[in-house]
Scaffold this active site. Structure first.
Site, PDB file in Angstrom:
ATOM      1  N   LYS A 183       0.782  -1.069   0.388  1.00 37.51           N
ATOM      2  CA  LYS A 183       0.290  -0.125   0.052  1.00 37.51           C
ATOM      3  C   LYS A 183       1.348   1.289  -0.080  1.00 37.51           C
ATOM      4  O   LYS A 183       1.215   2.078   1.197  1.00 37.51           O
ATOM      5  CB  LYS A 183      -1.015  -0.285   1.499  1.00 37.51           C
ATOM      6  CG  LYS A 183      -1.896   1.018   1.710  1.00 37.51           C
ATOM      7  CD  LYS A 183      -2.944   0.389   1.934  1.00 37.51           C
ATOM      8  CE  LYS A 183      -3.706   1.654   2.461  1.00 37.51           C
ATOM      9  NZ  LYS A 183      -5.130   1.282   1.317  1.00 37.51           N
TER      10      LYS A 183
HETATM   11  N1  PPE Z   1      -7.819  -2.097  -2.581  1.00 39.18           N
HETATM   12  C1  PPE Z   1      -7.541  -0.734  -2.931  1.00 39.18           C
HETATM   13  C2  PPE Z   1      -6.545  -0.368  -3.737  1.00 39.18           C
HETATM   14  C3  PPE Z   1      -7.626   0.312  -1.692  1.00 39.18           C
HETATM   15  O1  PPE Z   1      -7.147   1.433  -1.514  1.00 39.18           O
HETATM   16  C4  PPE Z   1      -7.601  -0.069  -0.260  1.00 39.18           C
HETATM   17  C5  PPE Z   1      -8.357   0.506   0.981  1.00 39.18           C
HETATM   18  C6  PPE Z   1      -8.988  -1.656  -0.041  1.00 39.18           C
HETATM   19  C7  PPE Z   1      -8.218  -2.616  -1.199  1.00 39.18           C
HETATM   20  C8  PPE Z   1      -9.418  -2.281   1.185  1.00 39.18           C
HETATM   21  O2  PPE Z   1      -8.423  -2.420   1.796  1.00 39.18           O
HETATM   22  P1  PPE Z   1      -8.593  -3.433   3.437  1.00 39.18           P
HETATM   23  O3  PPE Z   1      -8.911  -1.465   4.079  1.00 39.18           O
HETATM   24  O4  PPE Z   1      -7.357  -3.337   4.012  1.00 39.18           O
HETATM   25  O5  PPE Z   1      -9.737  -3.508   3.943  1.00 39.18           O
HETATM   26  N2  PPE Z   1      -8.106   1.621   0.717  1.00 39.18           N
HETATM   27  C9  PPE Z   1      -8.163   2.235   2.388  1.00 39.18           C
HETATM   28  C10 PPE Z   1      -7.887   3.379   1.325  1.00 39.18           C
HETATM   29  C11 PPE Z   1      -9.203   4.893   0.967  1.00 39.18           C
HETATM   30  C12 PPE Z   1      -8.999   5.988   0.557  1.00 39.18           C
HETATM   31  O6  PPE Z   1      -9.051   6.666  -0.433  1.00 39.18           O
HETATM   32  O7  PPE Z   1      -7.407   6.711   1.699  1.00 39.18           O
HETATM   33  C13 PPE Z   1      -9.695   2.115   2.830  1.00 39.18           C
HETATM   34  O8  PPE Z   1     -10.080   1.949   2.944  1.00 39.18           O
HETATM   35  O9  PPE Z   1      -8.803   2.866   4.148  1.00 39.18           O
END
Ligand code: PPE
Length: 313
Positions: free
Chosen positions: A157
């Protein structure tokens, strides 16, 4: 969304005032996107504010940093404590928490050389990312392709990687949609700009994995567990556009988004366009797990000691 209520944050080992947390414009991360970050939520629970899956998020932060060979000058325990302290000092009952590690200012060249690794943890009250609509969101399949994992490790990330998400998300917004779905370089479904994707077909729950250039979401992992606990079969496999369009139900998962039904893809309804029963059940069970209403998932909660609790102990 606003930062108005955030007074304190943790930066480079100290709790400081929000307005004092500044960086220089020559910081490496500003020029090259050389940072890694996390997003987690703290929920109000009967035991007090509790961070959902704190250890997993901090582990992923270290894993993301390792991919870019960025040495984080703090331990996992330091960052766990920093998260707790940030929530506690601001007096939040529930909030979103953003740890970020990035190369600061020393020299500019793609190799960060002597640039220091700076670490900050801040938090603010953040409502649901894609809103609260009972029946979900309208999405479009983006013309932008998810960066393939051979170009950038999508399981990390990292800040710069979000330019790919930004293009797709802006395109979707400009066309009047709530969110974009990105395909991977092979034409399979990858994920939303900030969410993972699930479909439900014939009572089975299906999602993809890192072979489709996704971030392996921690919410995705929780939802897989919850779905299995609810008695559903969960298949992990590549998803085609046809799988999505022909699905009975579909939903996004993510920390900011939580569990959000997808009701329409480029004007075509998913199922009958209303929240389906499987999504509803998973959404409710997720919420119960995160808010401490189901003791089965207590291990996922890291309870923050509040000032009030400290006085009592
Ligand atoms: N894919 C991406 C590209 C992504 O950014 C997130 C989280 C996920 C999947 C889901 O991951 P998780 O949160 O571990 O379930 N995106 C984060 C950031 C959003 C933002 O715009 O800033 C979030 O949901 O916190």
């Amino acid at each position: 969304m606003s930062f108005d209520q955030s007074q304190w944050l943790w930066m480079n080992g100290e709790v400081i005032r929000w307005q004092d947390a500044t960086v220089h414009v020559s910081s490496h991360a500003l020029h090259y996107g050389t940072g890694v970050f996390e997003g987690m939520r703290c929920y109000k629970t009967p035991k007090g504010p509790a961070v959902f899956r704190l250890a997993e998020h901090i582990d992923r932060l270290f894993a993301s940093a390792a991919v870019y060979e960025m040495p984080i000058p703090y331990s996992r325990d330091d960052l766990h404590a920093a998260v707790h302290e940030t929530v506690q000092r601001n007096g939040f009952e529930s909030c979103y928490i953003r740890p970020v590690c990035f190369y600061g200012s020393s020299v500019l060249s793609v190799h960060p050389r002597s640039c220091p690794v700076e670490v900050a943890v801040f938090a603010w009250p953040w409502g649901k990312y894609l809103g609260d609509a009972e029946d979900g969101v309208r999405v479009t399949v983006s013309k932008w392709i998810r960066l393939h994992s051979s170009m950038l490790p999508t399981t990390a990330k990292a800040c710069g990687q979000y330019l790919n998400s930004l293009l797709a998300n802006r395109e979707a917004a400009a066309k009047g949609f709530d969110e974009a779905i990105l395909l991977d370089a092979e034409g399979f479904i990858s994920e939303g700009s900030g969410e993972n994707l699930f479909i439900v077909r014939d009572g089975r729950v299906v999602t993809n994995d890192e072979d489709s250039s996704i971030l392996l979401g921690i919410t995705r992992d929780a939802v897989i567990t919850i779905a299995r606990d609810l008695g559903y079969e969960v298949d992990i496999r590549k998803l085609e556009i046809g799988d999505l369009l022909g699905a009975d139900e579909a939903f996004f998962t993510g920390t900011a988004t939580e569990v959000m039904p997808i009701r329409e893809v480029d004007g075509q309804l998913i199922g009958n366009g209303l929240q389906g029963p499987v999504t509803r059940g998973i959404r409710q069970a997720f919420s119960a797990a995160a808010t401490g209403e189901n003791p089965r998932y207590d291990d996922w909660l890291s309870v923050v000691m509040t000032a009030e609790a400290e006085v009592l102990t």
